[in-house]
Design a protein around this motif. Structure first.
Motif, PDB file in Angstrom:
ATOM      1  N   THR A  75       0.802  -1.227   0.000  1.00 53.68           N
ATOM      2  CA  THR A  75       0.000   0.000   0.000  1.00 53.68           C
ATOM      3  C   THR A  75       0.833   1.273   0.000  1.00 53.68           C
ATOM      4  N   LEU A  76       2.140   1.155  -0.163  1.00 47.97           N
ATOM      5  CA  LEU A  76       2.981   2.357  -0.169  1.00 47.97           C
ATOM      6  C   LEU A  76       2.570   3.358  -1.250  1.00 47.97           C
ATOM      7  N   GLY A  77       2.098   2.857  -2.394  1.00 44.69           N
ATOM      8  CA  GLY A  77       1.655   3.749  -3.467  1.00 44.69           C
ATOM      9  C   GLY A  77       0.467   4.607  -3.057  1.00 44.69           C
ATOM     10  N   LEU A  78      -0.319   4.134  -2.114  1.00 47.88           N
ATOM     11  CA  LEU A  78      -1.438   4.918  -1.580  1.00 47.88           C
ATOM     12  C   LEU A  78      -1.014   5.726  -0.358  1.00 47.88           C
ATOM     13  N   LEU A  79      -0.199   5.106   0.488  1.00 50.39           N
ATOM     14  CA  LEU A  79       0.145   5.748   1.753  1.00 50.39           C
ATOM     15  C   LEU A  79       1.143   6.894   1.613  1.00 50.39           C
ATOM     16  N   ALA A  80       2.060   6.807   0.654  1.00 51.95           N
ATOM     17  CA  ALA A  80       3.060   7.869   0.506  1.00 51.95           C
ATOM     18  C   ALA A  80       2.425   9.217   0.168  1.00 51.95           C
ATOM     19  N   PRO A  81       1.564   9.297  -0.852  1.00 51.87           N
ATOM     20  CA  PRO A  81       0.930  10.595  -1.126  1.00 51.87           C
ATOM     21  C   PRO A  81       0.012  11.058   0.011  1.00 51.87           C
ATOM     22  N   LEU A  82      -0.678  10.114   0.652  1.00 45.32           N
ATOM     23  CA  LEU A  82      -1.534  10.491   1.768  1.00 45.32           C
ATOM     24  C   LEU A  82      -0.694  11.053   2.911  1.00 45.32           C
ATOM     25  N   GLY A  83       0.432  10.413   3.201  1.00 44.79           N
ATOM     26  CA  GLY A  83       1.322  10.908   4.248  1.00 44.79           C
ATOM     27  C   GLY A  83       1.872  12.288   3.928  1.00 44.79           C
ATOM     28  N   VAL A  84       2.257  12.512   2.677  1.00 45.11           N
ATOM     29  CA  VAL A  84       2.749  13.834   2.274  1.00 45.11           C
ATOM     30  C   VAL A  84       1.648  14.870   2.462  1.00 45.11           C
ATOM     31  N   PHE A  85       0.423  14.520   2.070  1.00 44.37           N
ATOM     32  CA  PHE A  85      -0.687  15.464   2.206  1.00 44.37           C
ATOM     33  C   PHE A  85      -0.957  15.794   3.671  1.00 44.37           C
ATOM     34  N   LEU A  86      -0.989  14.761   4.510  1.00 47.64           N
ATOM     35  CA  LEU A  86      -1.344  14.971   5.919  1.00 47.64           C
ATOM     36  C   LEU A  86      -0.219  15.598   6.729  1.00 47.64           C
ATOM     37  N   LEU A  87       1.035  15.288   6.381  1.00 51.02           N
ATOM     38  CA  LEU A  87       2.154  15.736   7.200  1.00 51.02           C
ATOM     39  C   LEU A  87       3.009  16.816   6.543  1.00 51.02           C
ATOM     40  N   GLY A  88       2.770  17.085   5.272  1.00 47.65           N
ATOM     41  CA  GLY A  88       3.653  17.965   4.515  1.00 47.65           C
ATOM     42  C   GLY A  88       3.454  19.450   4.713  1.00 47.65           C
ATOM     43  N   GLY A  89       2.380  19.830   5.354  1.00 48.79           N
ATOM     44  CA  GLY A  89       2.142  21.251   5.583  1.00 48.79           C
ATOM     45  C   GLY A  89       2.026  22.030   4.282  1.00 48.79           C
ATOM     46  N   GLU A  90       2.660  23.198   4.263  1.00 49.68           N
ATOM     47  CA  GLU A  90       2.592  24.099   3.107  1.00 49.68           C
ATOM     48  C   GLU A  90       3.224  23.495   1.853  1.00 49.68           C
ATOM     49  N   ARG A  91       4.242  22.681   2.035  1.00 42.10           N
ATOM     50  CA  ARG A  91       4.965  22.125   0.878  1.00 42.10           C
ATOM     51  C   ARG A  91       4.241  20.961   0.232  1.00 42.10           C
ATOM     52  N   ALA A  92       3.214  20.407   0.889  1.00 43.25           N
ATOM     53  CA  ALA A  92       2.528  19.225   0.367  1.00 43.25           C
ATOM     54  C   ALA A  92       1.929  19.490  -1.010  1.00 43.25           C
ATOM     55  N   HIS A  93       1.297  20.632  -1.183  1.00 47.42           N
ATOM     56  CA  HIS A  93       0.648  20.936  -2.461  1.00 47.42           C
ATOM     57  C   HIS A  93       1.682  20.960  -3.585  1.00 47.42           C
ATOM     58  N   THR A  94       2.818  21.580  -3.345  1.00 47.00           N
ATOM     59  CA  THR A  94       3.876  21.652  -4.353  1.00 47.00           C
ATOM     60  C   THR A  94       4.454  20.271  -4.654  1.00 47.00           C
ATOM     61  N   THR A  95       4.732  19.508  -3.611  1.00 43.53           N
ATOM     62  CA  THR A  95       5.298  18.177  -3.789  1.00 43.53           C
ATOM     63  C   THR A  95       4.342  17.270  -4.556  1.00 43.53           C
ATOM     64  N   LEU A  96       3.082  17.231  -4.135  1.00 45.80           N
ATOM     65  CA  LEU A  96       2.111  16.380  -4.813  1.00 45.80           C
ATOM     66  C   LEU A  96       1.873  16.854  -6.243  1.00 45.80           C
ATOM     67  N   GLY A  97       1.892  18.155  -6.457  1.00 48.44           N
ATOM     68  CA  GLY A  97       1.744  18.693  -7.809  1.00 48.44           C
ATOM     69  C   GLY A  97       2.886  18.262  -8.715  1.00 48.44           C
ATOM     70  N   SER A  98       4.109  18.271  -8.188  1.00 46.38           N
ATOM     71  CA  SER A  98       5.249  17.842  -9.010  1.00 46.38           C
ATOM     72  C   SER A  98       5.182  16.343  -9.282  1.00 46.38           C
ATOM     73  N   TRP A  99       4.713  15.548  -8.320  1.00 47.53           N
ATOM     74  CA  TRP A  99       4.530  14.117  -8.550  1.00 47.53           C
ATOM     75  C   TRP A  99       3.478  13.883  -9.633  1.00 47.53           C
ATOM     76  N   LYS A 100       2.388  14.649  -9.556  1.00 45.40           N
ATOM     77  CA  LYS A 100       1.314  14.524 -10.545  1.00 45.40           C
ATOM     78  C   LYS A 100       1.828  14.885 -11.940  1.00 45.40           C
ATOM     79  N   ASP A 101       2.572  15.974 -12.045  1.00 50.76           N
ATOM     80  CA  ASP A 101       3.121  16.385 -13.340  1.00 50.76           C
ATOM     81  C   ASP A 101       4.078  15.331 -13.888  1.00 50.76           C
ATOM     82  N   TRP A 102       4.919  14.759 -13.026  1.00 53.15           N
ATOM     83  CA  TRP A 102       5.852  13.720 -13.453  1.00 53.15           C
ATOM     84  C   TRP A 102       5.081  12.501 -13.966  1.00 53.15           C
ATOM     85  N   ALA A 103       4.051  12.090 -13.220  1.00 49.65           N
ATOM     86  CA  ALA A 103       3.263  10.919 -13.616  1.00 49.65           C
ATOM     87  C   ALA A 103       2.562  11.157 -14.953  1.00 49.65           C
ATOM     88  N   ALA A 104       2.040  12.362 -15.158  1.00 49.75           N
ATOM     89  CA  ALA A 104       1.377  12.674 -16.429  1.00 49.75           C
ATOM     90  C   ALA A 104       2.384  12.673 -17.576  1.00 49.75           C
TER      91      ALA A 104
END
Length: 121
Positions: free
Chosen positions: A76-105
């Motif tokens: 479940t790491l593929g599900l838990l890693a982004p969830l953990g970044v969102f819940l624990l990442g604070g202000e940087r979470a949006h940027t980090t998840l956005g860059s992951w999304k752009d890379w995946a696309a």
């Protein structure tokens, strides 16, 4: 399966799937990811093999439970890693998840080829 279809129908009402997913809450995205992972036919052989290996290893029950927990955690790491970044990442979470999304696309074709290799060879 029908419930998943209903969820998907609500997630993509007349629009693009990725754009609609962006509007889901983190809990709904986690649930959708969990449902898709559970219903993915390619996951069944791995899960059955893991269960058979753990069950036939002759381990005490406590070690079997620990082995199963480790398998589930890794699976479940593929599900838990982004969830953990969102819940624990604070202000940087949006940027980090956005860059992951752009890379995946950007690398979608290569990722799909690696995850689902053609069996016609």
């Amino acid at each position: 399966m029908l419930q998943l279809g209903g969820l998907l129908g609500r997630a993509w009402p007349g629009g693009s799937a990725p754009g609609s997913i962006d509007r889901l809450t983190p809990v709904k995205v986690f649930g959708l990811g969990l449902a898709l992972a559970a219903l993915n036919a390619k996951n069944a052989p791995l899960t059955i093999a893991a269960g058979a290996s753990i069950g036939s290893a002759g381990l005490p029950v406590g070690q079997q439970i620990a082995s199963l927990a480790i398998f589930v955690l890794i699976a479940t790491l593929g599900l838990l890693a982004p969830l953990g970044v969102f819940l624990l990442g604070g202000e940087r979470a949006h940027t980090t998840l956005g860059s992951w999304k752009d890379w995946a696309a950007q690398h979608n074709v290569a990722v799909m080829a690696a995850l689902f290799p053609s069996s016609s060879g």
